[in-house]
Design a protein around this motif. Structure first.
Motif, PDB file in Angstrom:
ATOM      1  N   LYS A  22       7.389  15.333  14.899  1.00 22.74           N
ATOM      2  CA  LYS A  22       5.940  15.046  14.868  1.00 22.74           C
ATOM      3  C   LYS A  22       5.725  13.536  14.944  1.00 22.74           C
ATOM      4  O   LYS A  22       4.877  13.075  15.712  1.00 22.74           O
ATOM      5  CB  LYS A  22       5.350  15.568  13.559  1.00 22.74           C
ATOM      6  CG  LYS A  22       3.961  15.052  13.231  1.00 22.74           C
ATOM      7  CD  LYS A  22       3.396  15.639  11.954  1.00 22.74           C
ATOM      8  CE  LYS A  22       3.823  14.893  10.719  1.00 22.74           C
ATOM      9  NZ  LYS A  22       3.109  13.646  10.429  1.00 22.74           N
ATOM     10  N   LEU A  26       3.593  11.712  18.176  1.00 20.87           N
ATOM     11  CA  LEU A  26       2.263  11.102  18.104  1.00 20.87           C
ATOM     12  C   LEU A  26       2.228   9.725  18.785  1.00 20.87           C
ATOM     13  O   LEU A  26       1.423   9.518  19.702  1.00 20.87           O
ATOM     14  CB  LEU A  26       1.787  11.030  16.647  1.00 20.87           C
ATOM     15  CG  LEU A  26       1.512  12.406  16.022  1.00 20.87           C
ATOM     16  CD1 LEU A  26       1.380  12.301  14.496  1.00 20.87           C
ATOM     17  CD2 LEU A  26       0.258  13.041  16.615  1.00 20.87           C
ATOM     18  N   ALA A  94      -2.942   9.029  11.671  1.00 16.67           N
ATOM     19  CA  ALA A  94      -2.026   8.458  12.684  1.00 16.67           C
ATOM     20  C   ALA A  94      -2.776   8.205  13.994  1.00 16.67           C
ATOM     21  O   ALA A  94      -2.260   7.565  14.910  1.00 16.67           O
ATOM     22  CB  ALA A  94      -0.870   9.416  12.923  1.00 16.67           C
ATOM     23  N   ASP A 121      -3.250   4.532  -0.587  1.00 18.02           N
ATOM     24  CA  ASP A 121      -4.067   3.766   0.359  1.00 18.02           C
ATOM     25  C   ASP A 121      -3.292   3.656   1.662  1.00 18.02           C
ATOM     26  O   ASP A 121      -2.100   3.544   1.667  1.00 18.02           O
ATOM     27  CB  ASP A 121      -4.278   2.325  -0.171  1.00 18.02           C
ATOM     28  CG  ASP A 121      -5.166   2.350  -1.398  1.00 18.02           C
ATOM     29  OD1 ASP A 121      -5.218   1.353  -2.131  1.00 18.02           O
ATOM     30  OD2 ASP A 121      -5.754   3.422  -1.629  1.00 18.02           O
ATOM     31  N   ARG A 122      -3.985   3.715   2.727  1.00 16.53           N
ATOM     32  CA  ARG A 122      -3.283   3.624   4.015  1.00 16.53           C
ATOM     33  C   ARG A 122      -3.877   2.453   4.813  1.00 16.53           C
ATOM     34  O   ARG A 122      -4.559   2.633   5.783  1.00 16.53           O
ATOM     35  CB  ARG A 122      -3.397   4.935   4.777  1.00 16.53           C
ATOM     36  CG  ARG A 122      -2.935   6.158   3.993  1.00 16.53           C
ATOM     37  CD  ARG A 122      -1.475   6.168   3.627  1.00 16.53           C
ATOM     38  NE  ARG A 122      -0.590   6.228   4.770  1.00 16.53           N
ATOM     39  CZ  ARG A 122      -0.214   7.370   5.347  1.00 16.53           C
ATOM     40  NH1 ARG A 122      -0.689   8.494   4.893  1.00 16.53           N
ATOM     41  NH2 ARG A 122       0.604   7.354   6.376  1.00 16.53           N
ATOM     42  N   PRO A 123      -3.663   1.197   4.297  1.00 16.41           N
ATOM     43  CA  PRO A 123      -4.271   0.043   4.978  1.00 16.41           C
ATOM     44  C   PRO A 123      -3.713  -0.129   6.391  1.00 16.41           C
ATOM     45  O   PRO A 123      -2.631   0.388   6.703  1.00 16.41           O
ATOM     46  CB  PRO A 123      -3.864  -1.130   4.092  1.00 16.41           C
ATOM     47  CG  PRO A 123      -2.615  -0.681   3.420  1.00 16.41           C
ATOM     48  CD  PRO A 123      -2.772   0.795   3.204  1.00 16.41           C
ATOM     49  N   ASP A 125      -4.000  -3.424   7.734  1.00 20.65           N
ATOM     50  CA  ASP A 125      -4.114  -4.891   7.894  1.00 20.65           C
ATOM     51  C   ASP A 125      -2.988  -5.473   8.750  1.00 20.65           C
ATOM     52  O   ASP A 125      -3.209  -6.362   9.580  1.00 20.65           O
ATOM     53  CB  ASP A 125      -4.136  -5.560   6.514  1.00 20.65           C
ATOM     54  CG  ASP A 125      -2.932  -5.180   5.659  1.00 20.65           C
ATOM     55  OD1 ASP A 125      -2.609  -3.977   5.584  1.00 20.65           O
ATOM     56  OD2 ASP A 125      -2.298  -6.080   5.093  1.00 20.65           O
ATOM     57  N   LEU A 126      -1.776  -4.931   8.609  1.00 23.67           N
ATOM     58  CA  LEU A 126      -0.651  -5.473   9.400  1.00 23.67           C
ATOM     59  C   LEU A 126      -0.832  -5.164  10.893  1.00 23.67           C
ATOM     60  O   LEU A 126      -0.517  -5.975  11.760  1.00 23.67           O
ATOM     61  CB  LEU A 126       0.673  -4.899   8.886  1.00 23.67           C
ATOM     62  CG  LEU A 126       1.021  -5.272   7.442  1.00 23.67           C
ATOM     63  CD1 LEU A 126       2.250  -4.490   6.971  1.00 23.67           C
ATOM     64  CD2 LEU A 126       1.233  -6.768   7.280  1.00 23.67           C
ATOM     65  N   TYR A 164       5.422  -3.660   1.331  1.00 27.45           N
ATOM     66  CA  TYR A 164       6.339  -2.517   1.147  1.00 27.45           C
ATOM     67  C   TYR A 164       7.364  -2.468   2.282  1.00 27.45           C
ATOM     68  O   TYR A 164       7.914  -1.434   2.605  1.00 27.45           O
ATOM     69  CB  TYR A 164       5.533  -1.208   1.099  1.00 27.45           C
ATOM     70  CG  TYR A 164       4.543  -1.204  -0.027  1.00 27.45           C
ATOM     71  CD1 TYR A 164       3.205  -1.531   0.193  1.00 27.45           C
ATOM     72  CD2 TYR A 164       4.938  -0.946  -1.331  1.00 27.45           C
ATOM     73  CE1 TYR A 164       2.295  -1.576  -0.834  1.00 27.45           C
ATOM     74  CE2 TYR A 164       4.021  -0.979  -2.375  1.00 27.45           C
ATOM     75  CZ  TYR A 164       2.702  -1.301  -2.122  1.00 27.45           C
ATOM     76  OH  TYR A 164       1.798  -1.341  -3.158  1.00 27.45           O
ATOM     77  N   SER A 166       8.513  -2.860   6.262  1.00 27.26           N
ATOM     78  CA  SER A 166       7.981  -2.719   7.624  1.00 27.26           C
ATOM     79  C   SER A 166       6.906  -1.622   7.666  1.00 27.26           C
ATOM     80  O   SER A 166       6.778  -0.829   6.724  1.00 27.26           O
ATOM     81  CB  SER A 166       9.131  -2.358   8.566  1.00 27.26           C
ATOM     82  OG  SER A 166       9.886  -1.300   7.999  1.00 27.26           O
ATOM     83  N   VAL A 168       5.599   1.504  10.137  1.00 25.40           N
ATOM     84  CA  VAL A 168       6.000   2.318  11.291  1.00 25.40           C
ATOM     85  C   VAL A 168       4.921   2.288  12.375  1.00 25.40           C
ATOM     86  O   VAL A 168       5.164   1.845  13.499  1.00 25.40           O
ATOM     87  CB  VAL A 168       6.308   3.762  10.849  1.00 25.40           C
ATOM     88  CG1 VAL A 168       6.581   4.663  12.053  1.00 25.40           C
ATOM     89  CG2 VAL A 168       7.517   3.784   9.905  1.00 25.40           C
ATOM     90  N   VAL A 331       7.859   3.030  -1.056  1.00 23.24           N
ATOM     91  CA  VAL A 331       7.051   2.911   0.164  1.00 23.24           C
ATOM     92  C   VAL A 331       5.598   3.246  -0.133  1.00 23.24           C
ATOM     93  O   VAL A 331       4.677   2.512   0.197  1.00 23.24           O
ATOM     94  CB  VAL A 331       7.617   3.804   1.285  1.00 23.24           C
ATOM     95  CG1 VAL A 331       6.768   3.683   2.544  1.00 23.24           C
ATOM     96  CG2 VAL A 331       9.066   3.413   1.586  1.00 23.24           C
ATOM     97  N   PHE A 332       5.376   4.413  -0.761  1.00 27.41           N
ATOM     98  CA  PHE A 332       4.027   4.819  -1.214  1.00 27.41           C
ATOM     99  C   PHE A 332       4.109   5.075  -2.714  1.00 27.41           C
ATOM    100  O   PHE A 332       4.370   6.210  -3.145  1.00 27.41           O
ATOM    101  CB  PHE A 332       3.572   6.088  -0.487  1.00 27.41           C
ATOM    102  CG  PHE A 332       3.284   5.902   0.977  1.00 27.41           C
ATOM    103  CD1 PHE A 332       4.146   6.411   1.941  1.00 27.41           C
ATOM    104  CD2 PHE A 332       2.156   5.195   1.395  1.00 27.41           C
ATOM    105  CE1 PHE A 332       3.889   6.234   3.282  1.00 27.41           C
ATOM    106  CE2 PHE A 332       1.897   5.007   2.748  1.00 27.41           C
ATOM    107  CZ  PHE A 332       2.764   5.534   3.697  1.00 27.41           C
ATOM    108  N   ARG A 335       2.897   8.305  -4.406  1.00 24.63           N
ATOM    109  CA  ARG A 335       3.191   9.574  -3.715  1.00 24.63           C
ATOM    110  C   ARG A 335       3.842  10.577  -4.654  1.00 24.63           C
ATOM    111  O   ARG A 335       4.981  10.999  -4.480  1.00 24.63           O
ATOM    112  CB  ARG A 335       4.087   9.282  -2.503  1.00 24.63           C
ATOM    113  CG  ARG A 335       4.242  10.471  -1.567  1.00 24.63           C
ATOM    114  CD  ARG A 335       5.029  10.083  -0.335  1.00 24.63           C
ATOM    115  NE  ARG A 335       4.853  11.092   0.716  1.00 24.63           N
ATOM    116  CZ  ARG A 335       5.220  10.942   1.974  1.00 24.63           C
ATOM    117  NH1 ARG A 335       5.811   9.810   2.351  1.00 24.63           N
ATOM    118  NH2 ARG A 335       5.020  11.892   2.862  1.00 24.63           N
ATOM    119  N   ARG A 375       4.053  16.774   2.717  1.00 29.41           N
ATOM    120  CA  ARG A 375       5.435  16.860   2.200  1.00 29.41           C
ATOM    121  C   ARG A 375       5.459  17.415   0.782  1.00 29.41           C
ATOM    122  O   ARG A 375       6.398  18.110   0.406  1.00 29.41           O
ATOM    123  CB  ARG A 375       6.113  15.492   2.272  1.00 29.41           C
ATOM    124  CG  ARG A 375       6.048  14.849   3.644  1.00 29.41           C
ATOM    125  CD  ARG A 375       6.663  15.705   4.750  1.00 29.41           C
ATOM    126  NE  ARG A 375       6.483  15.057   6.038  1.00 29.41           N
ATOM    127  CZ  ARG A 375       6.839  15.567   7.210  1.00 29.41           C
ATOM    128  NH1 ARG A 375       7.373  16.753   7.238  1.00 29.41           N
ATOM    129  NH2 ARG A 375       6.636  14.922   8.327  1.00 29.41           N
TER     130      ARG A 375
END
Ligand code: EPZ
Length: 425
Positions: A22, A26, A94, A121-123, A125-126, A164, A166, A168, A331-332, A335, A375
């Motif tokens: 998946k 995407l 995504a 949070d799923r910023p 900014d990067l 956190y 890199s 993806v 990473v999260f 989670r 997950r």
């Protein structure tokens, strides 16, 4: 809303083939937007997230079709509406990975900010920092990111690391944009996930000039145009890891086909510490569980570290280990919505900030539980396979986002899962 009724305990045995990834499909579907014409993608799984992305790409003015044989075609000849609307992006964050390709192809793009989700949070900014360094003018309006590049994109040296590590999809967005930028782009602290490697390989087949693939430093020499592609996506390592944890927790023996162990060394390392045999054979491996298995400490990290997308599934496995484990989520950090649900099944988990202490118990007990995200729902199914009694997992639409017909495939291995109407809304 559908529920799963899972009778346990069972012991899984037999063979399962892993579907296409998946998280490679995407961004590679987004990459097809860079090239006018018809692209053909093979191995794209039939998932809810893929359907949502198809809906998004269709409304850009392209045409996405799923052929009878499962092949996905994308006609990106015409893009007359480079906009990612809120009602789609909020369903599947995504979707933000159309930013880079549409900016490079159309010179302008509007995408709704994705907002947060159950895992945190799923910023982005990067993503925006990287695109700005390529020359994009970006502003936010009414919850939308509006990015324009009147003079066209220009290569730059970009550090894309965040608090956190890199990113993806941030790497995917900047990489895709850089393929059509003037001059050379260097992305330092790029994500090294196999799905990004797959995207970069696909872009090179389309005529891009990317080197350093698989390393944290990607070097892209911009080209004037890319051409449509025929490409097969890699197998889904997270789906493979999910089946491995299920085989392990049930003490069964499962042959997993279309599984690239070279993408899963951190996962195989933990399974071996836990005492689960993993033997490479054919185009995959055989995973054999054990009556009693050992605890292990797991810390999630960007690739090649242990994947955050397998943290919940392996926590379910460790809940029955013969001793205490510590699971740290780097990473999260939030989670952990599966922790309270697993404790309803008599697991003994204690959250301490971004870590969970897992005190192994002798058995799990069936209970009605609530899926919260993709997950976490897989973790609850895995726990239900081993628990005594009938576990009811509510809101299984979460699991359908990332696993194709999962109950049918588990049942072929000896599970007793039925999908039923109703359940807690
Ligand atoms: C991808 O999400 C995956 N999704 C996720 O899988 C996966 O959990 C994640 O990578 C990490 O491996 C897809 O590929 C579709 P990130 P992505 O940007 O790209 C922070 C699943 O279950 N960050 O690598 O959105 C972020 O908050 C899904 O299949 C910033 O701070 O994740 C997080 O803490 C869930 N600023 C960390 O970086 C940014 O601009 C990693 O996020 C971007 C990210």
């Amino acid at each position: 809303m559908d529920v799963f009724r899972i009778e346990g305990p069972v012991r899984l045995a037999g063979h399962v083939d892993i579907n296409g990834s998946k998280n490679a499909s995407l961004p590679i579907m987004a990459a097809a937007l860079l090239a006018p014409g018809n692209s053909t993608l093979l191995g794209v799984p039939r998932l809810a997230d893929i359907s949502v992305f198809k809906e998004l790409i269709d409304q850009l003015g392209c045409k996405v079709e799923r052929r009878e044989d499962g092949v996905l075609t994308i006609d990106a000849t015409k893009i007359d509406n480079p906009v990612g609307p809120y009602d789609i992006v909020r369903k599947m964050r995504a979707s933000v990975c159309i930013l880079g390709p549409l900016l490079a192809r159309c010179g302008r793009v509007e995408v709704s900010m994705p907002g947060g989700c159950a895992i945190g949070d799923r910023p982005i900014d990067l993503h925006l920092i990287g695109l700005r360094q390529l020359g994009a003018q970006i502003h936010l309006k009414n919850g939308y990111v509006i990015a324009e590049t009147p003079q066209g994109l220009k290569g730059a040296s970009i550090f894309l690391g965040g608090p956190y590590g890199s990113t993806v999809l941030g790497t995917a967005n900047v990489l895709m944009a850089a393929t059509l930028a003037k001059g050379r782009t260097i992305i330092e602290s790029a994500a090294c996930e196999p799905e990004i490697t797959d995207l970069a390989n696909c872009l090179n087949v389309m005529g891009a000039r990317i080197s350093g693939i698989g390393s944290p430093r990607l070097v892209i020499d911009g080209v004037n145009h890319l051409h449509p592609v025929q490409y097969r996506v890699i197998p889904d390592r997270i789906e493979a890891g999910t089946f491995m944890a299920a085989a392990a927790i049930t003490g069964g023996e499962v042959h997993i086909g279309h599984c690239r162990l070279e993408d899963m060394m951190a996962v195989v390392d933990r399974l071996r510490i836990i005492g689960i045999a993993v033997e490479a054979n054919g185009d995959g491996c055989t995973v054999a569980g054990a009556e009693s298995f050992q605890p292990a400490d797991i810390t999630t990290q960007p690739y090649p570290g242990f994947p955050t997308d397998l943290q919940a599934q392996f926590m379910a496995l460790l809940a029955l280990a013969h001793g205490n484990s510590i699971v740290v989520e780097k990473v999260f950090p939030d989670r952990f919505l599966h922790v309270a649900e697993l404790n309803r099944m008599a697991a003994n988990l204690r959250k301490e900030g971004s870590a969970v202490i897992v005190a192994g118990v002798k058995k799990l007990v069936a209970a009605p539980v609530m899926a919260s995200d993709l997950r976490a729902s897989a973790a609850l199914v895995i726990a239900g396979l081993a628990a005594e009694g009938a576990t009811i997992v509510n809101r299984v639409y979460h699991i359908d986002r990332g696993y194709e017909r999962i109950e049918e495939r588990f049942n072929l291995l000896g599970a007793k899962i039925s999908r039923e109407e109703g359940g807690t809304v």
